[in-house]
Scaffold this motif. Sequence first.
Motif, PDB file in Angstrom:
ATOM      1  N   GLN A  14     -39.793  -9.624  -4.202  1.00 22.59           N
ATOM      2  CA  GLN A  14     -41.035  -9.670  -3.442  1.00 22.59           C
ATOM      3  C   GLN A  14     -41.021  -8.609  -2.336  1.00 22.59           C
ATOM      4  O   GLN A  14     -41.097  -8.927  -1.156  1.00 22.59           O
ATOM      5  N   PHE A  15     -40.899  -7.347  -2.717  1.00 29.00           N
ATOM      6  CA  PHE A  15     -40.850  -6.256  -1.748  1.00 29.00           C
ATOM      7  C   PHE A  15     -41.399  -4.996  -2.386  1.00 29.00           C
ATOM      8  O   PHE A  15     -41.479  -4.895  -3.603  1.00 29.00           O
ATOM      9  N   GLN A  16     -41.781  -4.040  -1.541  1.00 27.46           N
ATOM     10  CA  GLN A  16     -42.184  -2.726  -2.014  1.00 27.46           C
ATOM     11  C   GLN A  16     -41.061  -1.721  -1.792  1.00 27.46           C
ATOM     12  O   GLN A  16     -40.862  -0.811  -2.589  1.00 27.46           O
ATOM     13  N   VAL A  17     -40.335  -1.885  -0.688  1.00 16.86           N
ATOM     14  CA  VAL A  17     -39.190  -1.036  -0.362  1.00 16.86           C
ATOM     15  C   VAL A  17     -38.120  -1.939   0.244  1.00 16.86           C
ATOM     16  O   VAL A  17     -38.441  -2.848   1.008  1.00 16.86           O
ATOM     17  N   ALA A  18     -36.874  -1.710  -0.112  1.00 17.08           N
ATOM     18  CA  ALA A  18     -35.790  -2.511   0.445  1.00 17.08           C
ATOM     19  C   ALA A  18     -34.631  -1.611   0.824  1.00 17.08           C
ATOM     20  O   ALA A  18     -34.343  -0.627   0.151  1.00 17.08           O
ATOM     21  N   ASP A  19     -33.970  -1.965   1.903  1.00 23.96           N
ATOM     22  CA  ASP A  19     -32.751  -1.288   2.341  1.00 23.96           C
ATOM     23  C   ASP A  19     -31.611  -2.237   2.001  1.00 23.96           C
ATOM     24  O   ASP A  19     -31.606  -3.399   2.415  1.00 23.96           O
ATOM     25  N   PHE A  20     -30.675  -1.749   1.209  1.00 16.82           N
ATOM     26  CA  PHE A  20     -29.608  -2.624   0.732  1.00 16.82           C
ATOM     27  C   PHE A  20     -28.273  -1.940   0.945  1.00 16.82           C
ATOM     28  O   PHE A  20     -28.085  -0.789   0.571  1.00 16.82           O
ATOM     29  N   THR A  21     -27.346  -2.645   1.560  1.00 13.35           N
ATOM     30  CA  THR A  21     -26.004  -2.130   1.808  1.00 13.35           C
ATOM     31  C   THR A  21     -25.036  -2.911   0.939  1.00 13.35           C
ATOM     32  O   THR A  21     -25.132  -4.130   0.833  1.00 13.35           O
ATOM     33  N   THR A  22     -24.092  -2.209   0.351  1.00 13.66           N
ATOM     34  CA  THR A  22     -23.120  -2.877  -0.502  1.00 13.66           C
ATOM     35  C   THR A  22     -21.749  -2.243  -0.339  1.00 13.66           C
ATOM     36  O   THR A  22     -21.622  -1.098   0.063  1.00 13.66           O
ATOM     37  N   SER A  23     -20.760  -3.012  -0.678  1.00 12.23           N
ATOM     38  CA  SER A  23     -19.407  -2.470  -0.745  1.00 12.23           C
ATOM     39  C   SER A  23     -18.919  -2.540  -2.191  1.00 12.23           C
ATOM     40  O   SER A  23     -17.731  -2.630  -2.441  1.00 12.23           O
ATOM     41  N   ALA A  24     -19.839  -2.514  -3.129  1.00  6.71           N
ATOM     42  CA  ALA A  24     -19.492  -2.582  -4.542  1.00  6.71           C
ATOM     43  C   ALA A  24     -18.816  -1.285  -4.961  1.00  6.71           C
ATOM     44  O   ALA A  24     -19.463  -0.266  -5.140  1.00  6.71           O
ATOM     45  N   LEU A  25     -17.533  -1.326  -5.050  1.00  3.83           N
ATOM     46  CA  LEU A  25     -16.751  -0.164  -5.444  1.00  3.83           C
ATOM     47  C   LEU A  25     -15.875  -0.554  -6.619  1.00  3.83           C
ATOM     48  O   LEU A  25     -15.860  -1.677  -7.058  1.00  3.83           O
ATOM     49  N   GLY A  26     -15.103   0.368  -7.078  1.00  5.13           N
ATOM     50  CA  GLY A  26     -14.206   0.084  -8.186  1.00  5.13           C
ATOM     51  C   GLY A  26     -14.669   0.800  -9.423  1.00  5.13           C
ATOM     52  O   GLY A  26     -15.152   1.923  -9.362  1.00  5.13           O
ATOM     53  N   ASP A  27     -14.556   0.141 -10.556  1.00  9.00           N
ATOM     54  CA  ASP A  27     -14.948   0.750 -11.815  1.00  9.00           C
ATOM     55  C   ASP A  27     -16.446   1.049 -11.806  1.00  9.00           C
ATOM     56  O   ASP A  27     -17.251   0.196 -11.415  1.00  9.00           O
ATOM     57  N   PRO A  28     -16.837   2.256 -12.218  1.00  9.00           N
ATOM     58  CA  PRO A  28     -18.263   2.604 -12.192  1.00  9.00           C
ATOM     59  C   PRO A  28     -19.125   1.641 -12.989  1.00  9.00           C
ATOM     60  O   PRO A  28     -20.258   1.362 -12.607  1.00  9.00           O
ATOM     61  N   THR A  30     -18.973  -1.538 -13.348  1.00  9.31           N
ATOM     62  CA  THR A  30     -19.299  -2.748 -12.600  1.00  9.31           C
ATOM     63  C   THR A  30     -20.474  -2.502 -11.667  1.00  9.31           C
ATOM     64  O   THR A  30     -21.469  -3.227 -11.698  1.00  9.31           O
ATOM     65  N   SER A  31     -20.381  -1.486 -10.831  1.00  9.85           N
ATOM     66  CA  SER A  31     -21.440  -1.218  -9.861  1.00  9.85           C
ATOM     67  C   SER A  31     -22.727  -0.780 -10.540  1.00  9.85           C
ATOM     68  O   SER A  31     -23.807  -1.263 -10.195  1.00  9.85           O
ATOM     69  N   LEU A  32     -22.634   0.134 -11.484  1.00  6.64           N
ATOM     70  CA  LEU A  32     -23.846   0.643 -12.134  1.00  6.64           C
ATOM     71  C   LEU A  32     -24.556  -0.442 -12.922  1.00  6.64           C
ATOM     72  O   LEU A  32     -25.779  -0.582 -12.844  1.00  6.64           O
ATOM     73  N   ALA A  33     -23.798  -1.228 -13.673  1.00  6.86           N
ATOM     74  CA  ALA A  33     -24.411  -2.304 -14.455  1.00  6.86           C
ATOM     75  C   ALA A  33     -24.989  -3.372 -13.538  1.00  6.86           C
ATOM     76  O   ALA A  33     -26.049  -3.940 -13.812  1.00  6.86           O
ATOM     77  N   MET A  34     -24.308  -3.641 -12.432  1.00 12.88           N
ATOM     78  CA  MET A  34     -24.736  -4.669 -11.502  1.00 12.88           C
ATOM     79  C   MET A  34     -26.082  -4.323 -10.852  1.00 12.88           C
ATOM     80  O   MET A  34     -26.940  -5.185 -10.676  1.00 12.88           O
ATOM     81  N   PHE A  35     -26.286  -3.039 -10.519  1.00 14.04           N
ATOM     82  CA  PHE A  35     -27.499  -2.647  -9.806  1.00 14.04           C
ATOM     83  C   PHE A  35     -28.584  -2.046 -10.687  1.00 14.04           C
ATOM     84  O   PHE A  35     -29.749  -2.015 -10.298  1.00 14.04           O
ATOM     85  N   PHE A  36     -28.215  -1.538 -11.871  1.00 18.18           N
ATOM     86  CA  PHE A  36     -29.203  -0.845 -12.700  1.00 18.18           C
ATOM     87  C   PHE A  36     -29.253  -1.315 -14.143  1.00 18.18           C
ATOM     88  O   PHE A  36     -30.114  -0.885 -14.905  1.00 18.18           O
ATOM     89  N   GLY A  37     -28.332  -2.171 -14.570  1.00 15.31           N
ATOM     90  CA  GLY A  37     -28.333  -2.654 -15.946  1.00 15.31           C
ATOM     91  C   GLY A  37     -29.526  -3.560 -16.204  1.00 15.31           C
ATOM     92  O   GLY A  37     -29.912  -4.377 -15.356  1.00 15.31           O
ATOM     93  N   THR A  38     -30.116  -3.433 -17.356  1.00 16.72           N
ATOM     94  CA  THR A  38     -31.281  -4.245 -17.708  1.00 16.72           C
ATOM     95  C   THR A  38     -30.952  -5.725 -17.584  1.00 16.72           C
ATOM     96  O   THR A  38     -29.982  -6.202 -18.158  1.00 16.72           O
ATOM     97  N   GLY A  39     -31.758  -6.432 -16.796  1.00 17.28           N
ATOM     98  CA  GLY A  39     -31.605  -7.874 -16.641  1.00 17.28           C
ATOM     99  C   GLY A  39     -30.529  -8.334 -15.684  1.00 17.28           C
ATOM    100  O   GLY A  39     -30.361  -9.541 -15.500  1.00 17.28           O
ATOM    101  N   ALA A  40     -29.788  -7.432 -15.047  1.00 19.58           N
ATOM    102  CA  ALA A  40     -28.737  -7.847 -14.113  1.00 19.58           C
ATOM    103  C   ALA A  40     -29.357  -8.562 -12.911  1.00 19.58           C
ATOM    104  O   ALA A  40     -30.389  -8.126 -12.392  1.00 19.58           O
ATOM    105  N   PRO A  41     -28.755  -9.649 -12.444  1.00 17.75           N
ATOM    106  CA  PRO A  41     -29.339 -10.410 -11.333  1.00 17.75           C
ATOM    107  C   PRO A  41     -29.510  -9.593 -10.051  1.00 17.75           C
ATOM    108  O   PRO A  41     -30.403  -9.868  -9.265  1.00 17.75           O
TER     109      PRO A  41
END
Length: 124
Positions: A14-28, A30-41
């Motif tokens: 429920q937003f138009q623009v969001a600022d999001f900070t994460t410390s999701a590091l490690g294997d690419p 994990t982070s890429l699928a988590m934030f950009f994978g289709t259907g990821a929560p």
Amino acid sequence: MDIPTYLTTLYQRQFQVADFTTSALGDPSTSLAMFFGTGAPTNFGSFGDPALDAALATGRGSLDPARRAAAYADAGRVIIDRVPALFFTENRVGHIAAGKVGGLPDPTGQSVVNISPASLWITR
């Protein structure tokens, strides 16, 4: 807005623009699928792209470093070309321990440091 309200807003998309900070590091993958994978929560922008999902699956499913690098380069190109996001990164790596703790890796020149408890030791 308070943190619970902000997180509810993110997860409900429920937003138009969001600022999001994460410390999701490690294997690419994990982070890429988590934030950009289709259907990821935590794909808050609800982005979906079959080419990205295929590149992530290739990277995740391979043990060959060259093949993984090529797959994540493909994924990166899709993200750069199609995802409406700006990435600001600053990562100061280090660790603090008592002088008698040994086995800590040298963080010089590293952006991610993995510290395995099995590699640590204490001088008595």
